[in-house]
Scaffold this motif. Structure first.
Motif, PDB file in Angstrom:
ATOM      1  N   CYS A  15      38.085  56.929  33.334  1.00  0.00           N
ATOM      2  CA  CYS A  15      38.822  56.294  32.235  1.00  0.00           C
ATOM      3  C   CYS A  15      40.176  55.804  32.734  1.00  0.00           C
ATOM      4  CB  CYS A  15      39.019  57.274  31.078  1.00  0.00           C
ATOM      5  SG  CYS A  15      37.484  57.813  30.307  1.00  0.00           S
ATOM      6  N   GLN A  16      40.833  56.611  33.558  1.00  0.00           N
ATOM      7  CA  GLN A  16      42.134  56.220  34.096  1.00  0.00           C
ATOM      8  C   GLN A  16      42.016  54.977  34.984  1.00  0.00           C
ATOM      9  OE1 GLN A  16      44.955  57.475  32.944  1.00  0.00           O
ATOM     10  NE2 GLN A  16      43.603  58.655  31.617  1.00  0.00           N
ATOM     11  N   LYS A  17      40.920  54.871  35.709  1.00  0.00           N
ATOM     12  CA  LYS A  17      40.660  53.680  36.525  1.00  0.00           C
ATOM     13  C   LYS A  17      40.595  52.432  35.631  1.00  0.00           C
ATOM     14  CE  LYS A  17      36.879  51.802  39.333  1.00  0.00           C
ATOM     15  NZ  LYS A  17      35.552  52.094  39.885  1.00  0.00           N
ATOM     16  N   VAL A  18      39.896  52.536  34.508  1.00  0.00           N
ATOM     17  CA  VAL A  18      39.792  51.416  33.564  1.00  0.00           C
ATOM     18  C   VAL A  18      41.168  51.111  32.962  1.00  0.00           C
ATOM     19  CG1 VAL A  18      38.780  50.644  31.389  1.00  0.00           C
ATOM     20  CG2 VAL A  18      37.352  51.815  33.069  1.00  0.00           C
ATOM     21  N   PHE A  19      41.919  52.147  32.610  1.00  0.00           N
ATOM     22  CA  PHE A  19      43.256  51.937  32.045  1.00  0.00           C
ATOM     23  C   PHE A  19      44.190  51.250  33.030  1.00  0.00           C
ATOM     24  CE2 PHE A  19      42.314  55.062  28.639  1.00  0.00           C
ATOM     25  CZ  PHE A  19      42.745  54.297  27.574  1.00  0.00           C
ATOM     26  N   ARG A  20      44.097  51.598  34.306  1.00  0.00           N
ATOM     27  CA  ARG A  20      44.938  50.929  35.308  1.00  0.00           C
ATOM     28  C   ARG A  20      44.655  49.432  35.329  1.00  0.00           C
ATOM     29  NH1 ARG A  20      43.959  55.711  38.068  1.00  0.00           N
ATOM     30  NH2 ARG A  20      42.254  54.833  39.277  1.00  0.00           N
ATOM     31  N   PHE A  21      43.389  49.065  35.259  1.00  0.00           N
ATOM     32  CA  PHE A  21      43.030  47.647  35.226  1.00  0.00           C
ATOM     33  C   PHE A  21      43.559  46.986  33.950  1.00  0.00           C
ATOM     34  CE2 PHE A  21      40.395  44.093  34.024  1.00  0.00           C
ATOM     35  CZ  PHE A  21      40.362  43.353  35.193  1.00  0.00           C
ATOM     36  N   ILE A  22      43.363  47.642  32.820  1.00  0.00           N
ATOM     37  CA  ILE A  22      43.824  47.111  31.529  1.00  0.00           C
ATOM     38  C   ILE A  22      45.333  46.893  31.556  1.00  0.00           C
ATOM     39  CG2 ILE A  22      44.173  47.746  29.095  1.00  0.00           C
ATOM     40  CD1 ILE A  22      41.330  49.033  29.253  1.00  0.00           C
ATOM     41  N   ASP A  23      46.069  47.855  32.079  1.00  0.00           N
ATOM     42  CA  ASP A  23      47.528  47.738  32.134  1.00  0.00           C
ATOM     43  C   ASP A  23      47.973  46.670  33.126  1.00  0.00           C
ATOM     44  OD1 ASP A  23      47.841  49.624  30.161  1.00  0.00           O
ATOM     45  OD2 ASP A  23      48.172  51.280  31.557  1.00  0.00           O
ATOM     46  N   LYS A  24      47.291  46.564  34.247  1.00  0.00           N
ATOM     47  CA  LYS A  24      47.639  45.555  35.249  1.00  0.00           C
ATOM     48  C   LYS A  24      47.569  44.143  34.668  1.00  0.00           C
ATOM     49  CE  LYS A  24      46.337  43.839  39.808  1.00  0.00           C
ATOM     50  NZ  LYS A  24      45.483  44.009  40.978  1.00  0.00           N
ATOM     51  N   ILE A  71      32.591  48.070  33.321  1.00  0.00           N
ATOM     52  CA  ILE A  71      33.580  47.754  32.279  1.00  0.00           C
ATOM     53  C   ILE A  71      34.674  46.863  32.859  1.00  0.00           C
ATOM     54  CG2 ILE A  71      35.389  48.742  30.811  1.00  0.00           C
ATOM     55  CD1 ILE A  71      33.460  51.207  30.483  1.00  0.00           C
ATOM     56  N   ILE A  72      35.177  47.214  34.023  1.00  0.00           N
ATOM     57  CA  ILE A  72      36.226  46.410  34.660  1.00  0.00           C
ATOM     58  C   ILE A  72      35.706  45.009  34.966  1.00  0.00           C
ATOM     59  CG2 ILE A  72      37.551  46.162  36.800  1.00  0.00           C
ATOM     60  CD1 ILE A  72      37.970  49.250  36.649  1.00  0.00           C
ATOM     61  N   GLU A  73      34.497  44.911  35.463  1.00  0.00           N
ATOM     62  CA  GLU A  73      33.914  43.598  35.765  1.00  0.00           C
ATOM     63  C   GLU A  73      33.785  42.759  34.497  1.00  0.00           C
ATOM     64  OE1 GLU A  73      32.694  40.755  38.428  1.00  0.00           O
ATOM     65  OE2 GLU A  73      33.502  42.728  38.866  1.00  0.00           O
ATOM     66  N   TYR A  74      33.353  43.381  33.402  1.00  0.00           N
ATOM     67  CA  TYR A  74      33.254  42.664  32.126  1.00  0.00           C
ATOM     68  C   TYR A  74      34.629  42.164  31.687  1.00  0.00           C
ATOM     69  CZ  TYR A  74      32.758  41.549  27.249  1.00  0.00           C
ATOM     70  OH  TYR A  74      32.803  40.876  26.050  1.00  0.00           O
ATOM     71  N   LEU A  75      35.624  43.032  31.729  1.00  0.00           N
ATOM     72  CA  LEU A  75      36.972  42.644  31.308  1.00  0.00           C
ATOM     73  C   LEU A  75      37.511  41.533  32.189  1.00  0.00           C
ATOM     74  CD1 LEU A  75      38.467  46.189  30.590  1.00  0.00           C
ATOM     75  CD2 LEU A  75      37.650  44.526  28.917  1.00  0.00           C
ATOM     76  N   LYS A  76      37.287  41.634  33.492  1.00  0.00           N
ATOM     77  CA  LYS A  76      37.759  40.624  34.427  1.00  0.00           C
ATOM     78  C   LYS A  76      37.130  39.271  34.117  1.00  0.00           C
ATOM     79  CE  LYS A  76      37.784  41.884  38.708  1.00  0.00           C
ATOM     80  NZ  LYS A  76      37.335  42.236  40.062  1.00  0.00           N
ATOM     81  N   ASN A  77      35.833  39.259  33.842  1.00  0.00           N
ATOM     82  CA  ASN A  77      35.121  38.007  33.603  1.00  0.00           C
ATOM     83  C   ASN A  77      35.347  37.422  32.212  1.00  0.00           C
ATOM     84  OD1 ASN A  77      33.992  38.017  36.163  1.00  0.00           O
ATOM     85  ND2 ASN A  77      32.207  39.174  35.504  1.00  0.00           N
ATOM     86  N   ASN A  78      35.751  38.255  31.259  1.00  0.00           N
ATOM     87  CA  ASN A  78      35.853  37.776  29.882  1.00  0.00           C
ATOM     88  C   ASN A  78      37.258  37.745  29.292  1.00  0.00           C
ATOM     89  OD1 ASN A  78      32.902  37.406  28.857  1.00  0.00           O
ATOM     90  ND2 ASN A  78      32.900  39.248  30.095  1.00  0.00           N
TER      91      ASN A  78
END
Length: 81
Positions: A15-24, A71-78
């Motif tokens: 979850c923290q990995k996903v949050f780091r991406f979201i915050d970045k 999840i990160i790939e989806y967020l990155k692409n969308n």
């Protein structure tokens, strides 16, 4: 617009990995966050709808996506421009 809801636990490293991406990429305002440790009803809803208690889980228009990398790939692409 696509409805995004992220189910998580604070202590989960994935979850923290996903949050780091979201915050970045400053995506917090595009996602609803649900901490399953704070409310037993949220954990029950995750199990009922998603079929598992696994986190992180991103609901995309009420369809679950598990796995932090997916999840990160989806967020990155969308969401990332």
């Amino acid at each position: 617009m696509t409805k995004l809801e992220l189910f998580y636990k604070d202590v989960c490293p994935y979850c923290q990995k996903v949050f780091r991406f979201i915050d970045k990429y400053n995506l917090r305002d595009k996602i609803t966050f649900t901490n399953i440790s704070s409310n037993p009803a949220d954990k029950d809803r995750l199990i009922e709808v998603g079929g598992s208690v696994q986190v992180p889980c991103l609901f995309i228009d009420d369809k679950p996506m598990y796995e932090s990398s997916d999840i990160i790939e989806y967020l990155k692409n969308n969401l990332v421009k």
